[in-house]
Design an enzyme around this catalytic site. Structure first.
Site, mmCIF file in Angstrom:
data_model
loop_
_atom_site.group_PDB
_atom_site.id
_atom_site.type_symbol
_atom_site.label_atom_id
_atom_site.label_comp_id
_atom_site.label_asym_id
_atom_site.label_seq_id
_atom_site.Cartn_x
_atom_site.Cartn_y
_atom_site.Cartn_z
ATOM 1 N N HIS A 198 36.932 -20.786 -84.620
ATOM 2 C CA HIS A 198 36.425 -20.896 -83.252
ATOM 3 C C HIS A 198 34.905 -20.712 -83.308
ATOM 4 O O HIS A 198 34.337 -19.984 -82.494
ATOM 5 C CB HIS A 198 37.065 -19.847 -82.355
ATOM 6 C CG HIS A 198 38.504 -20.111 -82.018
ATOM 7 N ND1 HIS A 198 39.029 -19.923 -80.757
ATOM 8 C CD2 HIS A 198 39.524 -20.576 -82.775
ATOM 9 C CE1 HIS A 198 40.325 -20.236 -80.769
ATOM 10 N NE2 HIS A 198 40.645 -20.625 -81.977
ATOM 11 N N ASP A 236 24.638 -37.615 -93.115
ATOM 12 C CA ASP A 236 24.946 -37.258 -94.505
ATOM 13 C C ASP A 236 26.439 -36.977 -94.671
ATOM 14 O O ASP A 236 26.959 -36.974 -95.787
ATOM 15 C CB ASP A 236 24.148 -36.017 -94.928
ATOM 16 C CG ASP A 236 22.703 -36.361 -95.276
ATOM 17 O OD1 ASP A 236 22.414 -37.542 -95.557
ATOM 18 O OD2 ASP A 236 21.857 -35.447 -95.264
ATOM 19 N N GLY A 295 40.000 -17.355 -87.296
ATOM 20 C CA GLY A 295 39.855 -18.470 -88.220
ATOM 21 C C GLY A 295 40.844 -18.330 -89.347
ATOM 22 O O GLY A 295 41.348 -17.224 -89.612
ATOM 23 N N ASN A 296 41.136 -19.430 -90.016
ATOM 24 C CA ASN A 296 42.051 -19.386 -91.147
ATOM 25 C C ASN A 296 41.827 -20.594 -92.037
ATOM 26 O O ASN A 296 41.416 -21.648 -91.583
ATOM 27 C CB ASN A 296 43.516 -19.322 -90.674
ATOM 28 C CG ASN A 296 43.797 -20.327 -89.573
ATOM 29 O OD1 ASN A 296 43.887 -21.526 -89.832
ATOM 30 N ND2 ASN A 296 43.938 -19.859 -88.350
ATOM 31 N N SER A 319 48.516 -13.870 -90.563
ATOM 32 C CA SER A 319 48.064 -13.848 -89.162
ATOM 33 C C SER A 319 47.489 -12.488 -88.764
ATOM 34 O O SER A 319 48.071 -11.438 -89.057
ATOM 35 C CB SER A 319 49.253 -14.167 -88.250
ATOM 36 O OG SER A 319 48.845 -14.203 -86.896
ATOM 37 N N GLY A 320 46.305 -12.507 -88.132
ATOM 38 C CA GLY A 320 45.774 -11.302 -87.518
ATOM 39 C C GLY A 320 45.332 -10.217 -88.477
ATOM 40 O O GLY A 320 45.086 -9.085 -88.060
ATOM 41 N N ASP A 334 48.489 -20.695 -86.749
ATOM 42 C CA ASP A 334 48.182 -22.124 -86.777
ATOM 43 C C ASP A 334 48.812 -22.831 -87.973
ATOM 44 O O ASP A 334 48.461 -23.977 -88.275
ATOM 45 C CB ASP A 334 46.651 -22.321 -86.815
ATOM 46 C CG ASP A 334 45.984 -21.714 -85.596
ATOM 47 O OD1 ASP A 334 46.227 -22.209 -84.486
ATOM 48 O OD2 ASP A 334 45.214 -20.745 -85.743
ATOM 49 N N HIS A 341 39.998 -26.473 -77.168
ATOM 50 C CA HIS A 341 40.431 -25.501 -78.167
ATOM 51 C C HIS A 341 39.275 -25.210 -79.148
ATOM 52 O O HIS A 341 38.380 -24.430 -78.811
ATOM 53 C CB HIS A 341 41.684 -26.048 -78.849
ATOM 54 C CG HIS A 341 42.326 -25.117 -79.817
ATOM 55 N ND1 HIS A 341 42.255 -23.750 -79.695
ATOM 56 C CD2 HIS A 341 43.051 -25.355 -80.946
ATOM 57 C CE1 HIS A 341 42.904 -23.184 -80.690
ATOM 58 N NE2 HIS A 341 43.394 -24.134 -81.462
ATOM 59 N N HIS A 354 40.446 -23.821 -89.914
ATOM 60 C CA HIS A 354 40.376 -23.743 -88.453
ATOM 61 C C HIS A 354 39.515 -22.544 -88.093
ATOM 62 O O HIS A 354 39.719 -21.447 -88.616
ATOM 63 C CB HIS A 354 41.776 -23.568 -87.862
ATOM 64 C CG HIS A 354 41.780 -23.320 -86.381
ATOM 65 N ND1 HIS A 354 41.134 -24.146 -85.486
ATOM 66 C CD2 HIS A 354 42.334 -22.323 -85.633
ATOM 67 C CE1 HIS A 354 41.319 -23.691 -84.255
ATOM 68 N NE2 HIS A 354 42.028 -22.586 -84.317
ATOM 69 N N TYR A 387 22.726 -38.411 -104.570
ATOM 70 C CA TYR A 387 22.503 -37.027 -104.172
ATOM 71 C C TYR A 387 23.307 -36.133 -105.099
ATOM 72 O O TYR A 387 24.444 -36.426 -105.440
ATOM 73 C CB TYR A 387 22.964 -36.803 -102.730
ATOM 74 C CG TYR A 387 22.703 -35.417 -102.240
ATOM 75 C CD1 TYR A 387 21.490 -35.083 -101.629
ATOM 76 C CD2 TYR A 387 23.648 -34.416 -102.403
ATOM 77 C CE1 TYR A 387 21.231 -33.802 -101.182
ATOM 78 C CE2 TYR A 387 23.401 -33.112 -101.965
ATOM 79 C CZ TYR A 387 22.198 -32.819 -101.362
ATOM 80 O OH TYR A 387 21.948 -31.533 -100.936
#
Lengths: 232, 232, 232, 232
Positions: free
Chosen positions: C97, C120, C28-29, C45-46, C76, C171, C95, C229
């Site tokens: 997964h 909502d 994720g990023n 990255s990584g 990404d 993806h 992003h 709200y």
């Protein structure tokens, strides 16, 4: 403190239930028996786990009579008493409403033996006792629950020393063992096996039961005379 | 601090929601009522649980008017107000979007009574009120949500003192009780029962509802005149 | 430290991903943009979340060129760059997964709007962009991923200011918002909505989509001109 | 302490299993090999993770003989030994009974490649080796398990340097890698991929496998000669 050993053993084992994710609120109870005295220590009814202590465990005889303790014992106490009285080599019993095992109990199905995780503990499907008949329910309910379990084992020709877990139809699981700690261990294994069995059927509705050679191998390497799992 | 008791009770109960895994972000609210004053304390709208304090609870009357507090009350406040006004013996209300109960609400099905876990709390299926008609939605929506719940209970001939939980179709669950703590307890039980009911149907699509004798037995041992669960 | 604000905002938002259970390892990023400078800060990255710091965020322009930073930016990054360049009012992109949203993406289905939790946030089904054609994949893949998302919105006639989330077929999800924190919030909401939608279909395969009046009501009370709200 | 490096590496990797939610009790084991000495360090059998230390790891040669250590090595030691002996470039092996991967193993199905999460690690379905024949089971079981895995790779024409994970039918997963830490990483990825694949089929029973262009792209960006994931 009288009955120190079984009080502490029952207390420690009860405290494992929330740790292992097997109970919501007070939906579970564990007991540990002292066969030399014909007694067991069991969780008091409806008391939160955080409020427990060895002193609060209730001492009960194998007919379900309270011997020592100011609190009411678990509402399932008579089921424990019957099992201790009838099955002479167990010293620990657990009852929970753990999620997946209870779902199988509610579905009134035995849990099929799909893999070696199951076979490490049992060579057969985990039995689901049918719901009791109305006479038993209206009578001495928790007492009869014990006999429903025992009758299920007789009818299926199972040995409680080999199969240490059962589902009570529409209700929830009971497990047992040589002491309370082992019975709790079995409860956690049952929950895991119950979850994996459901997932297995979802992935492959035609998933076959484990072949007999693997059933024998896995059980024997953990429990047979030539077992080689763990430290001797 | 005015209204200290209900502020603290509402605060403590709100803080239980994330602890019990019943809410993501601010998707839930709890209130506690003081009937002698005709008021209740409720969570402010959209405030993170970590930022709450008893002082931030908003004091509202049974018509939904803010009596004390600088923050806006929960957007569901009028639903709470209607329920307190119409149902005279409840003093705590919870609304969450807990995962499994909400999925049942979205599916617009009552939760079938499959086992004793359910029967320990309710003798009937957990009702799902139908979605409101368009007039009600376009009108005073949260106010009408309260009446939708009340009408559902009337139509199904249910007693809010016996059945302390409901699903609102396409929306999410509401629970209540003698105080906010009990209403939160009921929310956690509902979520667990909702999860186990789905799993039960997945394991056995023909799983039967619990037989009546067991329904009666489990409910009575916990709630009947001769109840023997917990400490008296 | 240059670009302090966006470095810290991106860092804080990235650290929320494991807290919210949205990532395994580095799957994720998150980025945060500064439109006045035409730049954004993004996760390297990584690199494991525990090893991150604001200083390690990489500063990139809207064409995907690294402006400052010794580490490689997220693989990404070009997808983020395209979205920032094309969609002028967003300042945060995420992003992941995450389990359930990714399962919907893999199934290549839009997530149906089944309830008010969904409404909502969105008045429409959460869109799933189809997998890219082979030319796009073999070309500038991450760059084309951004255009695949933008084209999906054009074809479905969606406004990125209203719908702040998308699934990329086969993806995984992307979400965005006014800043990185809001984009992370949207990722957690998407994961919860994705889980509840699957459960809803499992409970009732014929579950109807939410009626239009409820869609309008819930969205408007949170986002409309008369929203009520939260705190103003 | 002899064999300090592999003892510590095996210890650290074993301790990751409960952290990552991959094991219940002692249902898993990790080893790390030192090829220069033809030895590996592996978890002792049946010892709780909390009671482990580097000193308790057992040193075993590639024929499965204990070289140093007073405790029995894992009951799966011979499977590790066979894999190290036959597959010359791996230095870490993990065996677990993680929930979703084990359910796929029990279902005796390969895990279909449904998305880029899977493709980041493998270009093919994750293979499920069939259950062994009865002769192999009754013989040197754990030793034969190793050959069952190796034969599966031969029959499917897979390269163990490309595909670092396998399901053993009716049993559970094994993973491997350049060291124990990477093998544990692969176990966690496998469990996540296994869960998402089941959910994908539940959402869309006709979900298509990932198209070849995406398989190639994702794998190459992480593992190909021009990979651009992570830091070089």
């Amino acid at each position: 403190m009288n009955y120190k050993y079984i009080r502490e053993a029952a207390y420690e084992a009860n405290m494992q239930l929330p740790q292992l994710g097997l109970v919501l609120f007070t939906f579970g109870n564990v007991s540990e028996a002292d066969r030399s005295q014909g007694l067991f220590a069991i969780k008091p009814s409806g008391v939160a786990y955080n409020d427990l202590s060895p002193e609060k465990m209730v001492i009960v005889d194998f007919d379900g009579n309270t011997v020592e303790g100011s609190l009411n014992p678990s509402s399932d106490t008579k089921t424990h008493a019957v099992l201790y009285k009838q099955w002479e080599s167990i010293n620990g019993i657990v009852h929970t409403h753990s999620t997946y095992a209870t779902a199988w109990a509610q579905s009134q199905r035995d849990i099929p033996i799909f893999g070696t995780t199951h076979a490490d503990y049992n060579t057969v499907d985990i039995p689901c006792a049918p719901p009791m008949n109305d006479e038993m329910i209206k009578g001495n309910y928790e007492y009869e629950t014990g006999f429903q379990i025992i009758n299920c084992f007789k009818e299926k020709n199972l040995d409680y020393r080999e199969v240490e877990m059962v589902l009570v139809g529409n209700h929830a699981p009971f497990t047992w063992g040589k002491n309370a700690a082992k019975a709790v261990h079995n409860s956690a294994v049952l929950e895991q096996v119950a979850k994996m069995a459901l997932l297995t059927e979802q992935i492959n509705p035609q998933a076959p039961r484990l072949k007999q050679a693997l059933i024998n191998k896995h059980y024997e390497r953990k429990h047979g005379p030539d077992s080689y799992y763990g430290q001797s």
